[in-house]
Structures are given as C-alpha cells and as structure tokens.
Motif scaffolding. Sequence first.
Motif, PDB file in Angstrom:
ATOM      1  N   LEU A  37       0.855  -1.262   0.174  1.00  0.00           N
ATOM      2  CA  LEU A  37      -0.015  -0.029  -0.163  1.00  0.00           C
ATOM      3  C   LEU A  37       0.824   1.114   0.091  1.00  0.00           C
ATOM      4  CD1 LEU A  37      -2.887  -0.511   2.300  1.00  0.00           C
ATOM      5  CD2 LEU A  37      -3.122  -0.040   0.096  1.00  0.00           C
ATOM      6  N   PRO A  39       0.215   5.352   0.343  1.00  0.00           N
ATOM      7  CA  PRO A  39      -0.611   6.151   0.366  1.00  0.00           C
ATOM      8  C   PRO A  39       0.134   7.596  -0.456  1.00  0.00           C
ATOM      9  CG  PRO A  39       0.051   5.383   2.593  1.00  0.00           C
ATOM     10  CD  PRO A  39       1.099   4.735   1.357  1.00  0.00           C
ATOM     11  N   VAL A  43      -3.252  12.501   2.598  1.00  0.00           N
ATOM     12  CA  VAL A  43      -3.632  11.121   2.948  1.00  0.00           C
ATOM     13  C   VAL A  43      -4.984  10.802   3.533  1.00  0.00           C
ATOM     14  CG1 VAL A  43      -3.080   9.500   4.889  1.00  0.00           C
ATOM     15  CG2 VAL A  43      -1.225  10.684   3.757  1.00  0.00           C
ATOM     16  N   TRP A  46      -6.740   9.926   0.550  1.00  0.00           N
ATOM     17  CA  TRP A  46      -6.271   8.379   0.300  1.00  0.00           C
ATOM     18  C   TRP A  46      -7.282   7.454   1.161  1.00  0.00           C
ATOM     19  CZ3 TRP A  46      -3.640   4.759   3.165  1.00  0.00           C
ATOM     20  CH2 TRP A  46      -3.054   3.568   2.444  1.00  0.00           C
ATOM     21  N   LEU A  47      -7.157   7.763   2.416  1.00  0.00           N
ATOM     22  CA  LEU A  47      -8.088   6.825   3.111  1.00  0.00           C
ATOM     23  C   LEU A  47      -9.794   6.663   2.690  1.00  0.00           C
ATOM     24  CD1 LEU A  47      -6.639   8.094   6.633  1.00  0.00           C
ATOM     25  CD2 LEU A  47      -6.055   5.579   5.587  1.00  0.00           C
ATOM     26  N   LEU A  50      -9.630   4.285   0.115  1.00  0.00           N
ATOM     27  CA  LEU A  50      -9.448   2.833   0.812  1.00  0.00           C
ATOM     28  C   LEU A  50     -10.694   2.502   1.368  1.00  0.00           C
ATOM     29  CD1 LEU A  50      -7.039   0.684   1.194  1.00  0.00           C
ATOM     30  CD2 LEU A  50      -6.823   1.798   3.489  1.00  0.00           C
ATOM     31  N   LEU A  68       3.757  -1.214   3.856  1.00  0.00           N
ATOM     32  CA  LEU A  68       3.488   0.037   3.610  1.00  0.00           C
ATOM     33  C   LEU A  68       4.500   0.810   3.206  1.00  0.00           C
ATOM     34  CD1 LEU A  68       1.115   2.349   4.413  1.00  0.00           C
ATOM     35  CD2 LEU A  68       2.330   2.674   6.595  1.00  0.00           C
ATOM     36  N   LEU A  83      -1.550   7.286  10.986  1.00  0.00           N
ATOM     37  CA  LEU A  83      -1.675   6.488   9.767  1.00  0.00           C
ATOM     38  C   LEU A  83      -1.648   4.945  10.125  1.00  0.00           C
ATOM     39  CD1 LEU A  83      -2.123   5.956   6.761  1.00  0.00           C
ATOM     40  CD2 LEU A  83       0.551   6.012   6.543  1.00  0.00           C
TER      41      LEU A  83
END
Length: 249
Positions: A37, A39, A43, A46-47, A50, A68, A83
Amino acid sequence: MQATIAATSKIPVTQPTSEPARPPIRFRGRSFMATVLAPIPPVADWLGDLDALNRRAPNFFAGRPVILDLAGLRLTREDLNGLLADLAMRHIAILGIEGASPALLGLGMPPALSGGRAAGEVAAPGETAPPEPAAKEMARSLILDTPVRSGQTVLHLEGDVTVLGAVASGAEVIAGGSIHVYGALRGRAIAGAAGNPAARIWCRKFEPELVAIDGLYRAADDLDPAFRGQAVEVRLLEDAIKLNLFERG
C-alpha cells in the motif's frame, strides 16, 4: 630404623554426565507474497478511497499481509502513528514499512524493509464497467487455461474462477463466487470475497497456504493434515470452515 608406612586412600572419580547435544540454531530464508500500500497525499483523501474499496470488497484484506510504502511522503512520527492507527481500524495488518526515514521507526513500529522484488500490479476490485448486460453475463465466470504461477494474483469479484491447471505456492486466487482448481492448490484461495457465504472451494489436490470464504480463513498450519493431497471441498457451515473429501472424477 623406623619404617614409614604411607597410607593410600581411594578417591572416587566422578564420571561426567553425558547430555544429548542440542542442535545449533538454524536460520532459513523464506519468501512470502505481500500487498504493498502506497499512500498518496493528501492522506485523508487516500483513506477515503481505501474506504470505498473496502465497501466494494469488504474481504479484500482478510488474512493478507501488507507492506506500507512511504516513499515520497513527508510524515512526522505523530503522522505515522496516526496512519498506522487508521489502518488498524480498517483491519489492515502492516507487516513492515519501506521508504521511511530511520528516525520515524523504532520500538512498537513495524520493521523497516527494503529490497523487495516486485510481483506485478494487483488491480483494485469493484471498478464499475460500462453497462453491457450481455458482456457482463459472459464475464460472471472466469476460466483460466493455464496454471497460476508463483507471485501471480487472480482477482475476479464478479463470479466464479475455474483454474484448469494448478495454483502454485506463492500464488493467489480471489473470487467473488466459488473457486474450482482442477490441479493442485498450493497457494491461497479466497472465495466469496464480495460477501458470499455460500461460495465454496474445490480442488483435486489440497495443499494450500491459506483458504478463505467470506472473510473467514484458515492457514495451512490450522488445517487437518489428513486432507493434504486429497480431493477436497471447502465450505462454510455455521460460521466455520469445513473440509470434505469428494471422489476424483
């Protein structure tokens, strides 16, 4: 003349006790397949992407180790802690971190990793295709004429996957429906990944690294060795994975 008599005494000799020699500690290298993953800023957005992926395929990360990749991101230690907490809330297990400054890592953090060998792109599940009813109906079952090689991931959330050959160790087949393997199953088979508890897994030779149905999974060490090498059906029964033998055709 005086005679001198020297007295001698016997001193018991203790024999050393022999203990079986302990084998030396051995170190072995072993490679495993993991998903990376990476990012991208911001962020928070991006979450959100997800979360959208998890809604389309809620079992996509079930039992899947994740690396990560923080290359190109400027994070503080506090940012990284946040994160990791956000990913843990989404039930995403971080096996290691690459591309991070050593100052960011330490006790309580996943270990730093480097030098991983790329195994190809894993497509994100659930992308909406243009409405073509006939084509969509034809795509409900995916048939693979060739074996699934080590390092490959086959992802088909629209229906069943049939592999006419074998699934090698280090390979992965993910299906929204059931999985049929006409050869040996030595990799990972994840059926019902789109939320289908009625999905099943069939194979002619049962030697998997992991099997999963609708988010419930069993690793190789948790499977009854009596089924190894047999023709096996895997199904869910009362929220538990059950194995059954079936006759080879």
